[in-house]
Design a protein around this motif. Sequence first.
Motif, PDB file in Angstrom:
ATOM      1  N   GLY A  47       0.812  -1.233   0.000  1.00  0.00           N
ATOM      2  CA  GLY A  47       0.000   0.000   0.000  1.00  0.00           C
ATOM      3  C   GLY A  47       0.836   1.270   0.000  1.00  0.00           C
ATOM      4  N   ASP A  48       2.154   1.139   0.204  1.00  0.00           N
ATOM      5  CA  ASP A  48       3.009   2.343   0.181  1.00  0.00           C
ATOM      6  C   ASP A  48       3.020   2.941  -1.224  1.00  0.00           C
ATOM      7  OD1 ASP A  48       3.753   2.367   2.801  1.00  0.00           O
ATOM      8  OD2 ASP A  48       5.822   1.709   2.484  1.00  0.00           O
ATOM      9  N   ARG A  49       2.995   4.259  -1.282  1.00  0.00           N
ATOM     10  CA  ARG A  49       3.117   4.947  -2.579  1.00  0.00           C
ATOM     11  C   ARG A  49       4.612   5.145  -2.823  1.00  0.00           C
ATOM     12  NH1 ARG A  49       0.468   8.478  -6.203  1.00  0.00           N
ATOM     13  NH2 ARG A  49       1.525  10.471  -6.440  1.00  0.00           N
ATOM     14  N   VAL A  50       5.114   4.559  -3.932  1.00  0.00           N
ATOM     15  CA  VAL A  50       6.552   4.585  -4.213  1.00  0.00           C
ATOM     16  C   VAL A  50       6.899   5.755  -5.146  1.00  0.00           C
ATOM     17  CG1 VAL A  50       8.496   3.295  -5.201  1.00  0.00           C
ATOM     18  CG2 VAL A  50       6.736   2.091  -3.872  1.00  0.00           C
ATOM     19  N   GLU A  55      15.726   4.043  -0.450  1.00  0.00           N
ATOM     20  CA  GLU A  55      16.516   3.084  -1.230  1.00  0.00           C
ATOM     21  C   GLU A  55      17.235   3.818  -2.359  1.00  0.00           C
ATOM     22  OE1 GLU A  55      18.121   0.495  -1.390  1.00  0.00           O
ATOM     23  OE2 GLU A  55      16.826  -1.197  -1.874  1.00  0.00           O
ATOM     24  N   VAL A  56      18.391   3.268  -2.787  1.00  0.00           N
ATOM     25  CA  VAL A  56      19.159   3.898  -3.856  1.00  0.00           C
ATOM     26  C   VAL A  56      19.422   2.890  -4.971  1.00  0.00           C
ATOM     27  CG1 VAL A  56      21.449   4.830  -4.437  1.00  0.00           C
ATOM     28  CG2 VAL A  56      20.263   5.667  -2.431  1.00  0.00           C
ATOM     29  N   VAL A  57      19.262   3.314  -6.220  1.00  0.00           N
ATOM     30  CA  VAL A  57      19.643   2.463  -7.357  1.00  0.00           C
ATOM     31  C   VAL A  57      21.055   2.907  -7.758  1.00  0.00           C
ATOM     32  CG1 VAL A  57      19.098   1.731  -9.709  1.00  0.00           C
ATOM     33  CG2 VAL A  57      17.244   2.331  -8.126  1.00  0.00           C
ATOM     34  N   VAL A  81      14.230   7.002 -17.877  1.00  0.00           N
ATOM     35  CA  VAL A  81      13.424   6.224 -16.930  1.00  0.00           C
ATOM     36  C   VAL A  81      12.551   5.259 -17.737  1.00  0.00           C
ATOM     37  CG1 VAL A  81      11.761   6.317 -15.036  1.00  0.00           C
ATOM     38  CG2 VAL A  81      13.445   8.137 -15.295  1.00  0.00           C
ATOM     39  N   SER A  82      12.874   3.980 -17.642  1.00  0.00           N
ATOM     40  CA  SER A  82      12.215   2.985 -18.494  1.00  0.00           C
ATOM     41  C   SER A  82      10.977   2.398 -17.814  1.00  0.00           C
ATOM     42  CB  SER A  82      13.202   1.857 -18.807  1.00  0.00           C
ATOM     43  OG  SER A  82      13.544   1.203 -17.606  1.00  0.00           O
ATOM     44  N   GLU A  83      10.147   1.776 -18.655  1.00  0.00           N
ATOM     45  CA  GLU A  83       8.930   1.135 -18.144  1.00  0.00           C
ATOM     46  C   GLU A  83       9.307  -0.050 -17.244  1.00  0.00           C
ATOM     47  OE1 GLU A  83       6.100   0.900 -21.248  1.00  0.00           O
ATOM     48  OE2 GLU A  83       4.504   0.332 -19.881  1.00  0.00           O
ATOM     49  N   SER A  84      10.393  -0.758 -17.650  1.00  0.00           N
ATOM     50  CA  SER A  84      10.780  -1.931 -16.856  1.00  0.00           C
ATOM     51  C   SER A  84      11.275  -1.506 -15.478  1.00  0.00           C
ATOM     52  CB  SER A  84      11.820  -2.780 -17.587  1.00  0.00           C
ATOM     53  OG  SER A  84      12.976  -2.033 -17.795  1.00  0.00           O
ATOM     54  N   LEU A  85      12.001  -0.392 -15.411  1.00  0.00           N
ATOM     55  CA  LEU A  85      12.457   0.097 -14.098  1.00  0.00           C
ATOM     56  C   LEU A  85      11.241   0.438 -13.239  1.00  0.00           C
ATOM     57  CD1 LEU A  85      15.328   2.425 -13.157  1.00  0.00           C
ATOM     58  CD2 LEU A  85      13.037   3.169 -12.527  1.00  0.00           C
ATOM     59  N   SER A 121       8.162  -0.703 -13.445  1.00  0.00           N
ATOM     60  CA  SER A 121       7.363  -1.841 -12.958  1.00  0.00           C
ATOM     61  C   SER A 121       8.180  -2.677 -11.962  1.00  0.00           C
ATOM     62  CB  SER A 121       6.825  -2.680 -14.111  1.00  0.00           C
ATOM     63  OG  SER A 121       7.893  -3.239 -14.816  1.00  0.00           O
ATOM     64  N   HIS A 122       9.503  -2.765 -12.172  1.00  0.00           N
ATOM     65  CA  HIS A 122      10.348  -3.513 -11.240  1.00  0.00           C
ATOM     66  C   HIS A 122      10.224  -2.954  -9.815  1.00  0.00           C
ATOM     67  CE1 HIS A 122      13.855  -5.917 -10.028  1.00  0.00           C
ATOM     68  NE2 HIS A 122      14.183  -4.861  -9.302  1.00  0.00           N
ATOM     69  N   PHE A 123      10.286  -1.615  -9.713  1.00  0.00           N
ATOM     70  CA  PHE A 123      10.236  -0.999  -8.371  1.00  0.00           C
ATOM     71  C   PHE A 123       8.816  -0.567  -7.986  1.00  0.00           C
ATOM     72  CE2 PHE A 123      14.761  -0.269  -9.533  1.00  0.00           C
ATOM     73  CZ  PHE A 123      15.344  -0.938  -8.461  1.00  0.00           C
ATOM     74  N   LYS A 124       7.835  -0.927  -8.821  1.00  0.00           N
ATOM     75  CA  LYS A 124       6.432  -0.564  -8.547  1.00  0.00           C
ATOM     76  C   LYS A 124       6.282   0.939  -8.263  1.00  0.00           C
ATOM     77  CE  LYS A 124       5.054  -5.118  -6.864  1.00  0.00           C
ATOM     78  NZ  LYS A 124       6.317  -5.816  -7.153  1.00  0.00           N
ATOM     79  N   VAL A 125       6.874   1.719  -9.178  1.00  0.00           N
ATOM     80  CA  VAL A 125       6.905   3.175  -8.990  1.00  0.00           C
ATOM     81  C   VAL A 125       5.532   3.783  -9.286  1.00  0.00           C
ATOM     82  CG1 VAL A 125       7.958   5.318  -9.836  1.00  0.00           C
ATOM     83  CG2 VAL A 125       9.365   3.264  -9.554  1.00  0.00           C
TER      84      VAL A 125
END
Length: 381
Positions: free
Chosen positions: A214-217, A283-285, A292-296, A298-302
């Motif tokens: 439920g956290d907003r990323v 968190e840090v990438v 900023v890609s779509e895969s990034l 969806s990976h981090f549920k941004v």
Amino acid sequence: MSENGHEKPLNGLSNGSAAHERPIRVWCDGCYDMVHFGHANSLRQAKALGDYLVVGVHTDEEITKHKGPPVFTQQERYKMVRGIKWVDEVIEGAPYVTTLDTLDKYDCDFCVHGDDITMTAEGVDTYHMVKSAGRYKEVQRTEGVSTTDLVGRMLLLTRNHFKQGQYEYSVEKEHSTTMGQDSSARSPWTGCSQFLPTTQKIIQFSDGKAPKIGDRVVYVAGAFDLFHVGHLDFLEKAREQGDYLIVGLHTDPIVNIYKGSNFPIMNLHERVLSVLACKYVSEVVIGAPYKVSESLMSHFKVDIVIHGKTSVMKDVDGSDPYEIPKRLGKFKAVDSGNEMTTEKIVDRIIRNRMEFQERNRLKEKKEIELIKSLKLKGLTV
Ligand code: CTP
Ligand code: C5P
């Protein structure tokens, strides 16, 4: 026992009745000019020695008197120290020499400082009083970074702190400052510039927490070079947009492409620790893609991608790096309300070049003299 495994002192003993526990209050003080991960690491270690960390920060006047002009104003330095995640309270205008009265005034059990020696303009150890009262503890200074060294990198426009191609992630093997004495006579504190990043250090700086259901990323990306008050204000605003803030750090070659010259001043590993020390960051990438890609996402549920006050540089192919989050309706620009940039810091330093060079020279000279006198007494550092 406290969470840190230390015995808690007892108080409330005045009438001899049953003691009750109270948290251990730790005192640190310093200039905290151009706050870097070395400062943050000393505060992390200090906090681990107790439960509540009070940090005294000196005024511009005091610092100018004892070691030369600071790069950042006191208001900027107070704010930066408040932004470090291990700090509970900041005392503005703390005296340069730490007294027992100061510790008592803020109800602190003891004072913690790095294992270098700080002296007044007159050459007196600023911690002599707390040391003789047995209310002083030392933590290990973080090797390879100091305000003095960072100023040196900027003045000399060196590029050794980051390497490209196969050496992209290697660290500097040489001193980046040549101020003061010749390189064989460098102080072990000020004149050293070899930071050795380890996974352990990253773990120590990390929260190690995943986002809760439920956290907003929130995702932001950038160079975050010479982490400054502009970055801090931006991250505070970005964090207000959600519950979990991920910061993507661009690699050194990418930053160099869009900032040019000898940027970044701090290499990727150094920038990771500076950003992780900030209380708003979850968190840090390490080495984020520029686009900023779509895969990034969806990976981090941004849920939302945010950019701040500065203009957005196009990608090498001329496209907008935020094209995808914009198309997905997940992009927002926020105003940090702060005009500070890394380039402005470098300008400040270059404009005051002579003053800073002199400050560096004096600091190192003092440290070398101290080492010589300790050696004469048969002591080592
Ligand atoms: N510190 C540290 N590791 C570093 C730099 C600083 O542990 N690489 C610690 C110091 O030992 C001190 C605190 O951070 O306990 C505050 O240091 P400060 O007074 O700001 O001075 P320095 O950064 O050491 O000095 P300078 O600005 O002259 O380089
Ligand atoms: O320039 P850099 O890549 O370090 O910036 C990282 C992020 O911080 C960007 O979103 C930028 O717009 C933001 N920023 C800001 N205000 C400043 C400095 C940076 O909002 N004064």
